[in-house]
Every structure is written in structure tokens, then in C-alpha cells.
Design an enzyme around this catalytic site. Structure first.
Site, mmCIF file in Angstrom:
data_model
loop_
_atom_site.group_PDB
_atom_site.id
_atom_site.type_symbol
_atom_site.label_atom_id
_atom_site.label_comp_id
_atom_site.label_asym_id
_atom_site.label_seq_id
_atom_site.Cartn_x
_atom_site.Cartn_y
_atom_site.Cartn_z
ATOM 1 N N ASN A 82 4.031 4.817 9.156
ATOM 2 C CA ASN A 82 2.951 4.502 8.217
ATOM 3 C C ASN A 82 2.093 3.311 8.635
ATOM 4 O OD1 ASN A 82 1.655 4.263 5.388
ATOM 5 N ND2 ASN A 82 2.717 2.303 5.644
ATOM 6 N N THR B 173 -5.820 1.000 -1.826
ATOM 7 C CA THR B 173 -4.771 0.193 -1.202
ATOM 8 C C THR B 173 -5.352 -1.147 -0.782
ATOM 9 O OG1 THR B 173 -5.285 0.975 1.031
ATOM 10 C CG2 THR B 173 -3.689 2.285 -0.269
ATOM 11 N N PRO B 174 -4.501 -2.129 -0.456
ATOM 12 C CA PRO B 174 -5.016 -3.412 0.043
ATOM 13 C C PRO B 174 -5.893 -3.243 1.281
ATOM 14 C CG PRO B 174 -2.728 -3.655 -0.619
ATOM 15 C CD PRO B 174 -3.043 -2.188 -0.722
ATOM 16 N N GLY C 244 0.779 -1.221 0.000
ATOM 17 C CA GLY C 244 0.000 0.000 0.000
ATOM 18 C C GLY C 244 0.815 1.278 0.000
ATOM 19 N N TYR D 163 -10.823 4.039 14.618
ATOM 20 C CA TYR D 163 -9.901 4.555 13.611
ATOM 21 C C TYR D 163 -9.910 6.077 13.621
ATOM 22 C CZ TYR D 163 -7.586 4.930 9.032
ATOM 23 O OH TYR D 163 -6.708 5.219 8.009
ATOM 24 N N LYS E 206 -6.514 8.285 14.434
ATOM 25 C CA LYS E 206 -5.941 9.201 13.440
ATOM 26 C C LYS E 206 -6.049 10.658 13.883
ATOM 27 C CE LYS E 206 -4.445 6.150 10.531
ATOM 28 N NZ LYS E 206 -3.001 5.982 10.312
ATOM 29 N N ASP F 5 7.212 -5.349 14.627
ATOM 30 C CA ASP F 5 5.916 -5.155 15.266
ATOM 31 C C ASP F 5 5.974 -3.767 15.887
ATOM 32 O OD1 ASP F 5 3.719 -4.981 16.914
ATOM 33 O OD2 ASP F 5 4.051 -6.890 17.938
ATOM 34 N N ILE G 251 -7.795 6.207 -0.927
ATOM 35 C CA ILE G 251 -6.707 5.732 -1.773
ATOM 36 C C ILE G 251 -6.872 4.223 -1.970
ATOM 37 C CG2 ILE G 251 -4.213 5.625 -2.104
ATOM 38 C CD1 ILE G 251 -5.279 8.485 -1.851
#
Length: 258
Positions: free
Chosen positions: A91, A192-193, A18, A155, A159, A64, A190
């Protein structure tokens, strides 16, 4: 090959796929030696090998990001090998669905551990490494750290935490005269996976509704590509952003303009 990061050592967490993968590749293309880390060791190895095969410089390590001891061990190893750290991109991240009523504490804490606690650990490690030489710390937040979304409460919180923590760290480094810039990046939608996996968990009807909403609500239309975020990170990693710290780089096709 470009030279915007020539001679720099750059560490990217979650570099195996990603946004992290795209950032590793762009950094390497611009002359950096890239340290690719990921909890998926095979993915990190694959990205690093691709970079080397294309004539650039990289290495890979299992990491990790929630393990404080591992952060310090890897930091020391990197300094022994390279003598410096110029760029860190925090990231690595996860997303788990759940609104305020449905989310459980275990999921909440897991999300905070990966998305927020690890950014604290990484930033702390980078400051220790950069305080005498300077550098750039780039924390990947999200537009979900600026605006809310009902079904990803944990989430959103993580963030949003990254967003304001970045400013605190930036102010500290500036006050201490460390010449360390700390900025956050806020990707929009975006492809991404992580996003693809999230879409796989919802019905086809919900997927179609989301696609329609993106077309209507993103002024530039549809989803972005990982390289769009990688290019933003490249700017923040380079000397071109030397007068930026504590800033929010929003890359979202205009979504948050509304």
C-alpha cells in the site's frame, strides 16, 4: 469481531495513515493479526496500539519499502515470530505533481522507487514466504494506473506499472502451482491525508474546480472514504475471492465508467 480473516497473518505497508490505516483496522476487526509497517514509525505504532486497545491483534515496525535488505530482514523476522504470512498489502505510496515537461528525473525516480519498485520487492518477498502455504498479495494501484492525468506523469507511470506487474506475478504463481493470488486495487478519489496534502498545494480556485468536477464526473458523487478501499482489500484477503487472481478491483464511485 468478525471472522473472515480469523487466524491469518497480514502485513500492510504504509499502514500508518489513510488507506493503509483503514485496511489494518478492518483486517484486525475480522480476526487477523496485523503487521503495521510505515516509514513513519510513530504513525505505525499509533495504529497498532489503537487496534490492540480495541481488543484485536497487531504489531508495528518501521519500514522503508525501497530498502531491499530491510524487506528480507523483516520477512524473516515475521516468519520466525508467526510461522507464516497469509496476506501482504503493498500500500505504501507517494504522489508528486509534475507534467511531462515540468517533472524532473529525481522526482520521477523517487516516485517509481516507492510506488513501483517497492511493490516488486514486496511481492517477491511475499511469494518467498507463501509459496509452500498459499496466500493473497494485494497491490494498491489507482484509477491513475488505468486513465491518464496531465499533472502527475510519474504517478501515472508508477501505478500503471503496478497494474500490469500484478498480472505477471499472478500468472507466474498460478503456473507454478503456489496457490498465491495476486490482485490489484484501483481506488478513485478517496479522502486521505495524501489527497488532502495534494489539495493544499494548489490554489483555492483549483480546489473548487476539482470539487465541482468530482460532483459532475463521479456517478455516485464526491469522494470515497478509506474504509471503502479497506473493504475491497478485505474481500481480496479472504477466501471469498478464492477464484480471483490477476484481477483489477476498481473502487471509484463509477468515475472510470465514462
Amino acid at each position: 469481531m468478525g471472522s473472515r480473516l480469523q487466524g491469518k497473518v497480514a502485513w500492510v505497508t504504509g499502514g500508518g495513515s489513510g488507506l493503509g490505516e483503514a485496511t489494518c483496522i478492518r483486517f484486525a476487526e475480522e480476526g487477523a493479526h496485523v503487521i503495521v509497517t510505515d516509514i513513519n514509525a510513530d504513525a505505525a505504532k499509533s495504529v497498532a496500539e489503537h487496534i490492540v486497545q480495541t481488543g484485536h491483534s497487531a504489531e508495528h515496525h518501521y519500514q522503508d519499502v525501497t530498502d531491499e535488505t530491510a524487506w528480507e530482514a523483516l520477512r524473516v523476522k515475521m516468519l520466525e515470530a508467526h510461522g507464516k504470512l497469509d496476506v501482504l498489502v503493498n500500500n505504501a505510496g507517494i504522489v508528486e505533481r509534475g507534467n511531462v515537461e515540468e517533472a524532473d528525473l529525481t522526482s520521477w525516480r523517487r516516485t517509481q522507487a516507492v510506488n513501483l519498485d517497492a511493490v516488486f520487492l514486496g511481492t517477491q518477498a511475499a511469494v518467498r514466504s507463501m509459496k509452500s502455504t498459499g496466500g493473497s498479495i494485494i497491490n494498491i494501484s489507482s484509477i491513475e494506473g488505468i486513465v491518464g492525468e496531465p499533472n502527475i506523469a510519474a504517478y501515472n507511470a508508477s501505478k500503471g506499472g503496478v497494474r500490469i506487474f500484478t498480472k505477471s506475478a499472478a500468472l507466474h504463481c498460478a503456473r507454478e502451482g503456489y496457490n498465491i493470488r495476486v490482485n490489484s486495487v484501483h481506488p478513485g478519489f478517496i479522502l486521505t491525508p495524501m489527497l488532502e496534502n495534494g489539495l493544499a498545494e494548489v490554489s483555492e480556485e483549483e480546489q473548487l474546480a476539482m470539487a465541482k468536477a468530482l460532483d459532475e464526473q463521479v456517478p455516485l458523487g464526491g469522494m470515497g472514504e478509506p474504509v471503502d478501499i479497506a473493504n475491497g482489500c478485505l474481500f481480496l484477503a479472504s477466501a471469498e475471492s478464492k477464484y480471483m487472481t490477476g484481477s483489477e478491483l476498481v473502487i471509484d464511485g463509477g468515475f472510470t465508467c465514462h
